[in-house]
Design a protein around this motif. Structure first.
Motif, PDB file in Angstrom:
ATOM      1  N   CYS A 123       0.853  -1.180   0.000  1.00  0.00           N
ATOM      2  CA  CYS A 123       0.000   0.000   0.000  1.00  0.00           C
ATOM      3  C   CYS A 123       0.894   1.237   0.000  1.00  0.00           C
ATOM      4  O   CYS A 123       2.110   1.128   0.057  1.00  0.00           O
ATOM      5  N   ILE A 124       0.275   2.387  -0.059  1.00  0.00           N
ATOM      6  CA  ILE A 124       1.001   3.655  -0.040  1.00  0.00           C
ATOM      7  C   ILE A 124       0.792   4.321   1.310  1.00  0.00           C
ATOM      8  O   ILE A 124      -0.333   4.436   1.793  1.00  0.00           O
ATOM      9  N   ASP A 125       1.893   4.752   1.907  1.00  0.00           N
ATOM     10  CA  ASP A 125       1.872   5.457   3.187  1.00  0.00           C
ATOM     11  C   ASP A 125       2.172   6.935   2.955  1.00  0.00           C
ATOM     12  O   ASP A 125       3.040   7.270   2.155  1.00  0.00           O
ATOM     13  N   HIS A 126       1.430   7.784   3.627  1.00  0.00           N
ATOM     14  CA  HIS A 126       1.752   9.217   3.652  1.00  0.00           C
ATOM     15  C   HIS A 126       2.746   9.411   4.787  1.00  0.00           C
ATOM     16  O   HIS A 126       2.412   9.196   5.952  1.00  0.00           O
ATOM     17  N   ILE A 127       3.965   9.778   4.477  1.00  0.00           N
ATOM     18  CA  ILE A 127       5.019   9.927   5.474  1.00  0.00           C
ATOM     19  C   ILE A 127       4.587  10.920   6.551  1.00  0.00           C
ATOM     20  O   ILE A 127       4.655  10.633   7.738  1.00  0.00           O
ATOM     21  N   ILE A 128       4.144  12.085   6.134  1.00  0.00           N
ATOM     22  CA  ILE A 128       3.485  13.012   7.051  1.00  0.00           C
ATOM     23  C   ILE A 128       1.995  12.861   6.766  1.00  0.00           C
ATOM     24  O   ILE A 128       1.526  13.186   5.672  1.00  0.00           O
ATOM     25  N   LYS A 174      -2.116  15.454   9.677  1.00  0.00           N
ATOM     26  CA  LYS A 174      -1.099  16.283  10.336  1.00  0.00           C
ATOM     27  C   LYS A 174      -0.528  17.337   9.383  1.00  0.00           C
ATOM     28  O   LYS A 174       0.512  17.913   9.647  1.00  0.00           O
ATOM     29  N   GLY A 175      -1.182  17.537   8.248  1.00  0.00           N
ATOM     30  CA  GLY A 175      -0.762  18.577   7.324  1.00  0.00           C
ATOM     31  C   GLY A 175       0.074  18.096   6.157  1.00  0.00           C
ATOM     32  O   GLY A 175       0.564  18.907   5.374  1.00  0.00           O
ATOM     33  N   GLY A 176       0.239  16.780   6.009  1.00  0.00           N
ATOM     34  CA  GLY A 176       1.011  16.244   4.895  1.00  0.00           C
ATOM     35  C   GLY A 176       0.278  16.407   3.575  1.00  0.00           C
ATOM     36  O   GLY A 176      -0.947  16.405   3.521  1.00  0.00           O
ATOM     37  N   HIS A 177       1.051  16.541   2.511  1.00  0.00           N
ATOM     38  CA  HIS A 177       0.464  16.701   1.176  1.00  0.00           C
ATOM     39  C   HIS A 177      -0.147  15.381   0.723  1.00  0.00           C
ATOM     40  O   HIS A 177       0.471  14.332   0.847  1.00  0.00           O
ATOM     41  N   PRO A 178      -1.367  15.417   0.176  1.00  0.00           N
ATOM     42  CA  PRO A 178      -2.056  14.174  -0.197  1.00  0.00           C
ATOM     43  C   PRO A 178      -1.478  13.433  -1.390  1.00  0.00           C
ATOM     44  O   PRO A 178      -1.687  12.226  -1.523  1.00  0.00           O
ATOM     45  N   SER A 179      -0.750  14.118  -2.286  1.00  0.00           N
ATOM     46  CA  SER A 179      -0.301  13.414  -3.496  1.00  0.00           C
ATOM     47  C   SER A 179       1.135  13.712  -3.892  1.00  0.00           C
ATOM     48  O   SER A 179       1.604  13.178  -4.889  1.00  0.00           O
ATOM     49  N   CYS A 210       1.827  -2.427   8.471  1.00  0.00           N
ATOM     50  CA  CYS A 210       2.717  -1.378   8.992  1.00  0.00           C
ATOM     51  C   CYS A 210       2.018  -0.023   8.922  1.00  0.00           C
ATOM     52  O   CYS A 210       2.089   0.771   9.857  1.00  0.00           O
ATOM     53  N   ASN A 211       1.359   0.215   7.804  1.00  0.00           N
ATOM     54  CA  ASN A 211       0.654   1.480   7.621  1.00  0.00           C
ATOM     55  C   ASN A 211      -0.484   1.620   8.635  1.00  0.00           C
ATOM     56  O   ASN A 211      -0.700   2.693   9.194  1.00  0.00           O
ATOM     57  N   ARG A 212      -1.185   0.526   8.910  1.00  0.00           N
ATOM     58  CA  ARG A 212      -2.265   0.570   9.895  1.00  0.00           C
ATOM     59  C   ARG A 212      -1.715   0.828  11.294  1.00  0.00           C
ATOM     60  O   ARG A 212      -2.311   1.559  12.082  1.00  0.00           O
ATOM     61  N   MET A 213      -0.582   0.212  11.626  1.00  0.00           N
ATOM     62  CA  MET A 213       0.012   0.418  12.956  1.00  0.00           C
ATOM     63  C   MET A 213       0.519   1.853  13.093  1.00  0.00           C
ATOM     64  O   MET A 213       0.411   2.444  14.162  1.00  0.00           O
ATOM     65  N   LYS A 214       1.065   2.390  12.038  1.00  0.00           N
ATOM     66  CA  LYS A 214       1.559   3.769  12.079  1.00  0.00           C
ATOM     67  C   LYS A 214       0.400   4.744  12.222  1.00  0.00           C
ATOM     68  O   LYS A 214       0.491   5.727  12.941  1.00  0.00           O
ATOM     69  N   SER A 215      -0.695   4.460  11.542  1.00  0.00           N
ATOM     70  CA  SER A 215      -1.890   5.297  11.572  1.00  0.00           C
ATOM     71  C   SER A 215      -1.534   6.728  11.191  1.00  0.00           C
ATOM     72  O   SER A 215      -0.882   6.950  10.181  1.00  0.00           O
ATOM     73  N   ASP A 216      -1.932   7.703  11.991  1.00  0.00           N
ATOM     74  CA  ASP A 216      -1.633   9.097  11.659  1.00  0.00           C
ATOM     75  C   ASP A 216      -0.545   9.668  12.566  1.00  0.00           C
ATOM     76  O   ASP A 216      -0.493  10.855  12.831  1.00  0.00           O
ATOM     77  N   LYS A 217       0.345   8.775  13.020  1.00  0.00           N
ATOM     78  CA  LYS A 217       1.431   9.211  13.903  1.00  0.00           C
ATOM     79  C   LYS A 217       2.610   9.748  13.082  1.00  0.00           C
ATOM     80  O   LYS A 217       2.839   9.345  11.957  1.00  0.00           O
TER      81      LYS A 217
END
Length: 122
Positions: A56-61, A65-70, A82-89
């Motif tokens: 899957c694709i993860d948004h680093i920020i 939290k203000g990260g750019h969507p694309s 991993c992406n689910r565990m990271k969530s929006d942290k």
């Protein structure tokens, strides 16, 4: 705090103005990256969703939290779990850090060995 039924909906990378750019960059990432940006382990593209190790694709920020969507600089390859565990942290690496600098997000623990995991069996 009351949760709205619209939480998670109407994200610009899913159904808004950034949808096409996100999909284009997702294809580029899937074609050029092989390692999960969160755990650092290889991603096996033969696993398909809903397998926990599917790509899957993860948004680093995170967008929340203000990260750019694309923006390509805010996207990375990840395992679904991993992406689910990271969530929006926002996860920082070890060592000296500035309060606004994100050094790494490869420090999340793995609580389950998903390769040996079998749904419904203990």
């Amino acid at each position: 705090m009351e949760r709205s039924d619209t939480v998670g909906r109407n994200r610009p990378d899913q159904d808004g103005t950034h949808r096409l750019a996100f999909e284009r960059n997702k294809k580029k990432i899937f074609a050029t990256q092989e390692v999960c940006g969160i755990c650092g382990k290889p991603v096996d593209f033969s696993y398909k969703y809903p397998h926990p190790l599917s790509a899957c694709i993860d948004h680093i920020i995170p967008i929340a939290k203000g990260g750019h969507p694309s923006d390509m600089d805010n996207l990375q390859l990840a395992h679904w779990t991993c992406n689910r565990m990271k969530s929006d942290k926002l996860v920082r690496g070890k060592g000296p850090q500035k309060s606004t600098e994100i050094l790494s997000n490869r420090v999340l623990p793995h609580s389950i060995d998903w390769i040996k995991y079998r749904h419904g069996k203990s």
